[in-house]
Design an enzyme around this catalytic site. Sequence first.
Site, PDB file in Angstrom:
ATOM      1  N   ALA A  68       0.839  -1.199   0.000  1.00 26.41           N
ATOM      2  CA  ALA A  68       0.000   0.000   0.000  1.00 26.41           C
ATOM      3  C   ALA A  68       0.872   1.245   0.000  1.00 26.41           C
ATOM      4  O   ALA A  68       2.009   1.214   0.483  1.00 26.41           O
ATOM      5  CB  ALA A  68      -0.930   0.003   1.219  1.00 26.41           C
ATOM      6  N   ASP A  69       0.305   2.319  -0.541  1.00 23.02           N
ATOM      7  CA  ASP A  69       0.993   3.603  -0.519  1.00 23.02           C
ATOM      8  C   ASP A  69      -0.049   4.710  -0.449  1.00 23.02           C
ATOM      9  O   ASP A  69      -1.047   4.672  -1.168  1.00 23.02           O
ATOM     10  CB  ASP A  69       1.859   3.795  -1.761  1.00 23.02           C
ATOM     11  CG  ASP A  69       2.838   4.936  -1.566  1.00 23.02           C
ATOM     12  OD1 ASP A  69       3.887   4.704  -0.927  1.00 23.02           O
ATOM     13  OD2 ASP A  69       2.555   6.059  -2.019  1.00 23.02           O
ATOM     14  N   THR A  70       0.190   5.666   0.432  1.00 18.73           N
ATOM     15  CA  THR A  70      -0.749   6.763   0.629  1.00 18.73           C
ATOM     16  C   THR A  70      -0.113   8.078   0.192  1.00 18.73           C
ATOM     17  O   THR A  70       1.026   8.379   0.557  1.00 18.73           O
ATOM     18  CB  THR A  70      -1.187   6.848   2.109  1.00 18.73           C
ATOM     19  OG1 THR A  70      -1.796   5.607   2.472  1.00 18.73           O
ATOM     20  CG2 THR A  70      -2.171   7.984   2.335  1.00 18.73           C
TER      21      THR A  70
END
Length: 184
Positions: A68-70
């Site tokens: 995941a990456d925000t």
Amino acid sequence: MKRLILASGSPRRKELLQQVNLSFEVKVSSIEETFDPNESPEKLAMSLALQKAKDVWKDESDAIVIGADTIVVLKNNILGKPKNEADAYEMLSSLSGQTHHVITGVAICSAQQEKVFYEKTSVTFWELSSQEIEQYIESKDPMDKAGAYGIQTLGALFVKKIDGDYFSVVGLPLARTVRELSQF
């Protein structure tokens, strides 16, 4: 279900998966985050999530791996993690009284399939005083977070409203991730 691995060192993502009683391991990706600056923020978030998942999956091909990456976006500018306190101050000042977008890309990889998606949430901040920003920076809370704030901690005091998935702003769109995992 097969072994599940979270390809992230984020304590927030770990807590979210624990919250729904998933059994998983944590193996932090060692990729150097590279991206095309001309990519849309949505594609960028998904691309980085996929890079992280594949990096761990290459050594754990018998498992299901979540990456995941925000990303925080204000007026087409991507706000990453602050480099220092002055950078955090500048980011928080720019977010003051504004609506920005938080985009979390998620990639789930296994030997059989790959699923990549994103969730986009709009967040509106109250007008912030210099004193509020300085006190928040003194807490050290903003230093490891995209956009220099954590909605699940003291940064919650800045949020006037959100439109979208709260958990995506924390770092992992939980309900959608669990639904996608059920397809594995």
